[in-house]
Design a protein around this motif. Structure first.
Motif, PDB file in Angstrom:
ATOM      1  N   PHE A  55      97.566  23.412 -10.790  1.00 50.64           N
ATOM      2  CA  PHE A  55      97.918  23.630  -9.390  1.00 50.64           C
ATOM      3  C   PHE A  55      97.745  22.362  -8.557  1.00 50.64           C
ATOM      4  N   TRP A  56      98.349  22.390  -7.385  1.00 51.53           N
ATOM      5  CA  TRP A  56      98.163  21.391  -6.328  1.00 51.53           C
ATOM      6  C   TRP A  56      98.370  22.127  -5.018  1.00 51.53           C
ATOM      7  N   PHE A  57      97.537  21.816  -4.010  1.00 47.96           N
ATOM      8  CA  PHE A  57      97.795  22.401  -2.694  1.00 47.96           C
ATOM      9  C   PHE A  57      97.341  21.488  -1.580  1.00 47.96           C
ATOM     10  N   ARG A  58      97.907  21.785  -0.401  1.00 48.96           N
ATOM     11  CA  ARG A  58      97.522  21.146   0.852  1.00 48.96           C
ATOM     12  C   ARG A  58      97.499  22.245   1.903  1.00 48.96           C
ATOM     13  N   THR A  59      96.380  22.378   2.598  1.00 48.93           N
ATOM     14  CA  THR A  59      96.315  23.284   3.741  1.00 48.93           C
ATOM     15  C   THR A  59      96.267  22.438   5.003  1.00 48.93           C
ATOM     16  N   MET A  60      96.699  23.024   6.109  1.00 49.13           N
ATOM     17  CA  MET A  60      96.723  22.327   7.396  1.00 49.13           C
ATOM     18  C   MET A  60      95.806  23.056   8.366  1.00 49.13           C
ATOM     19  N   GLY A  61      95.029  22.280   9.121  1.00 45.87           N
ATOM     20  CA  GLY A  61      94.152  22.851  10.131  1.00 45.87           C
ATOM     21  C   GLY A  61      94.418  22.222  11.488  1.00 45.87           C
ATOM     22  N   GLY A  62      93.499  22.408  12.407  1.00 46.61           N
ATOM     23  CA  GLY A  62      93.632  21.856  13.746  1.00 46.61           C
ATOM     24  C   GLY A  62      93.694  20.334  13.735  1.00 46.61           C
ATOM     25  N   ASN A  63      94.429  19.785  14.697  1.00 46.75           N
ATOM     26  CA  ASN A  63      94.606  18.333  14.842  1.00 46.75           C
ATOM     27  C   ASN A  63      95.102  17.679  13.553  1.00 46.75           C
ATOM     28  N   TYR A  64      95.880  18.395  12.796  1.00 44.99           N
ATOM     29  CA  TYR A  64      96.474  17.917  11.543  1.00 44.99           C
ATOM     30  C   TYR A  64      95.438  17.577  10.465  1.00 44.99           C
ATOM     31  N   HIS A  65      94.237  18.120  10.570  1.00 43.03           N
ATOM     32  CA  HIS A  65      93.265  17.945   9.494  1.00 43.03           C
ATOM     33  C   HIS A  65      93.774  18.732   8.293  1.00 43.03           C
ATOM     34  N   GLN A  66      93.524  18.206   7.108  1.00 44.01           N
ATOM     35  CA  GLN A  66      94.083  18.798   5.896  1.00 44.01           C
ATOM     36  C   GLN A  66      93.035  18.944   4.803  1.00 44.01           C
ATOM     37  N   CYS A  67      93.334  19.831   3.875  1.00 47.13           N
ATOM     38  CA  CYS A  67      92.599  19.941   2.614  1.00 47.13           C
ATOM     39  C   CYS A  67      93.598  19.627   1.508  1.00 47.13           C
ATOM     40  N   HIS A  68      93.163  18.900   0.501  1.00 45.43           N
ATOM     41  CA  HIS A  68      94.001  18.599  -0.665  1.00 45.43           C
ATOM     42  C   HIS A  68      93.180  18.853  -1.918  1.00 45.43           C
ATOM     43  N   MET A  69      93.806  19.466  -2.897  1.00 42.44           N
ATOM     44  CA  MET A  69      93.122  19.667  -4.169  1.00 42.44           C
ATOM     45  C   MET A  69      94.156  19.832  -5.267  1.00 42.44           C
ATOM     46  N   THR A  70      93.825  19.360  -6.446  1.00 36.32           N
ATOM     47  CA  THR A  70      94.665  19.548  -7.618  1.00 36.32           C
ATOM     48  C   THR A  70      93.767  19.687  -8.827  1.00 36.32           C
ATOM     49  N   GLY A  71      94.244  20.386  -9.834  1.00 37.20           N
ATOM     50  CA  GLY A  71      93.446  20.538 -11.040  1.00 37.20           C
ATOM     51  C   GLY A  71      94.016  21.589 -11.963  1.00 37.20           C
ATOM     52  N   VAL A  72      93.204  21.948 -12.944  1.00 35.03           N
ATOM     53  CA  VAL A  72      93.555  22.987 -13.908  1.00 35.03           C
ATOM     54  C   VAL A  72      92.468  24.046 -13.825  1.00 35.03           C
ATOM     55  N   ALA A  73      92.856  25.252 -13.444  1.00 35.45           N
ATOM     56  CA  ALA A  73      91.925  26.379 -13.325  1.00 35.45           C
ATOM     57  C   ALA A  73      91.974  27.203 -14.603  1.00 35.45           C
ATOM     58  N   THR A  74      90.846  27.804 -14.944  1.00 39.27           N
ATOM     59  CA  THR A  74      90.784  28.643 -16.137  1.00 39.27           C
ATOM     60  C   THR A  74      90.856  30.117 -15.742  1.00 39.27           C
ATOM     61  N   SER A  75      91.428  30.911 -16.623  1.00 42.31           N
ATOM     62  CA  SER A  75      91.670  32.319 -16.342  1.00 42.31           C
ATOM     63  C   SER A  75      90.390  33.135 -16.373  1.00 42.31           C
ATOM     64  N   ARG A  76      90.251  34.019 -15.390  1.00 43.53           N
ATOM     65  CA  ARG A  76      89.186  35.019 -15.382  1.00 43.53           C
ATOM     66  C   ARG A  76      89.750  36.372 -15.819  1.00 43.53           C
ATOM     67  N   ASP A  77      90.984  36.629 -15.412  1.00 44.07           N
ATOM     68  CA  ASP A  77      91.719  37.827 -15.812  1.00 44.07           C
ATOM     69  C   ASP A  77      93.200  37.546 -15.595  1.00 44.07           C
ATOM     70  N   ASN A  78      94.042  38.544 -15.594  1.00 44.16           N
ATOM     71  CA  ASN A  78      95.489  38.326 -15.484  1.00 44.16           C
ATOM     72  C   ASN A  78      95.927  37.742 -14.146  1.00 44.16           C
ATOM     73  N   GLU A  79      95.146  37.940 -13.100  1.00 44.40           N
ATOM     74  CA  GLU A  79      95.544  37.495 -11.766  1.00 44.40           C
ATOM     75  C   GLU A  79      94.686  36.371 -11.203  1.00 44.40           C
ATOM     76  N   THR A  80      93.465  36.227 -11.654  1.00 45.56           N
ATOM     77  CA  THR A  80      92.511  35.312 -11.042  1.00 45.56           C
ATOM     78  C   THR A  80      92.185  34.138 -11.959  1.00 45.56           C
ATOM     79  N   TYR A  81      92.258  32.950 -11.360  1.00 45.79           N
ATOM     80  CA  TYR A  81      91.900  31.717 -12.061  1.00 45.79           C
ATOM     81  C   TYR A  81      90.786  31.044 -11.269  1.00 45.79           C
ATOM     82  N   ARG A  82      89.905  30.329 -11.976  1.00 48.15           N
ATOM     83  CA  ARG A  82      88.799  29.647 -11.303  1.00 48.15           C
ATOM     84  C   ARG A  82      88.838  28.155 -11.629  1.00 48.15           C
ATOM     85  N   TYR A  83      88.670  27.380 -10.562  1.00 47.58           N
ATOM     86  CA  TYR A  83      88.584  25.922 -10.694  1.00 47.58           C
ATOM     87  C   TYR A  83      87.201  25.505 -10.213  1.00 47.58           C
TER      88      TYR A  83
END
Length: 136
Positions: A55-83
């Motif tokens: 995965f890779w993502f970017r979230t946007m917050g106030g005053n254009y502050h951002q979060c960025h993260m990328t990686g490989v998450a491992t499966s916990r079940d069919n719908e949920t992955y954990r990084y």
């Protein structure tokens, strides 16, 4: 004149500073799926198996502050992955545990202890509870 010069210098500095922490989108092999949120954030899911999700993502917050993260998450079940990520701080390590919940055409991010925010976000941005919907 001085005001215009100062404004131009400030804008150049601000734009460069805002880009400094951005994590580029990684190379994905195969098909990717893009998701967006209502605040201008993006999430891309790449290789997905029963065991892992890239995965890779970017979230946007106030005053254009951002979060960025990328990686490989491992499966916990069919719908949920954990990084998980550990980053060394000044005197102690910060442990990030992020859940990516993939449900139909949406993905929800859960920052289980808000430590992923500490590692990956600007002051006015957040990860916990971010909801992305499949882009059309």
């Amino acid at each position: 004149m001085i005001s215009k010069s100062f404004s131009l210098i400030f804008m150049v500095f601000f734009i460069n500073a805002a880009q400094a922490d951005e994590i580029p989108i990684p190379e994905f092999s195969g098909k990717t799926i893009k998701y967006t949120d209502s605040n201008g954030g993006e999430l891309i899911l790449g290789e997905r198996t029963q065991k892992e999700l890239k995965f890779w993502f970017r979230t946007m917050g106030g005053n254009y502050h951002q979060c960025h993260m990328t990686g490989v998450a491992t499966s916990r079940d069919n719908e949920t992955y954990r990084y998980s990520l550990v980053e060394s701080g000044n005197e102690k390590n910060v442990f990030c545990s992020l859940s990516l919940i993939v449900i139909d055409k949406s993905v929800v991010l859960i920052d289980e202890s808000n430590h992923c925010k500490v590692i990956s976000c600007g002051q006015r941005a957040a990860i916990n509870g971010a909801v992305f919907h499949r882009a059309k």
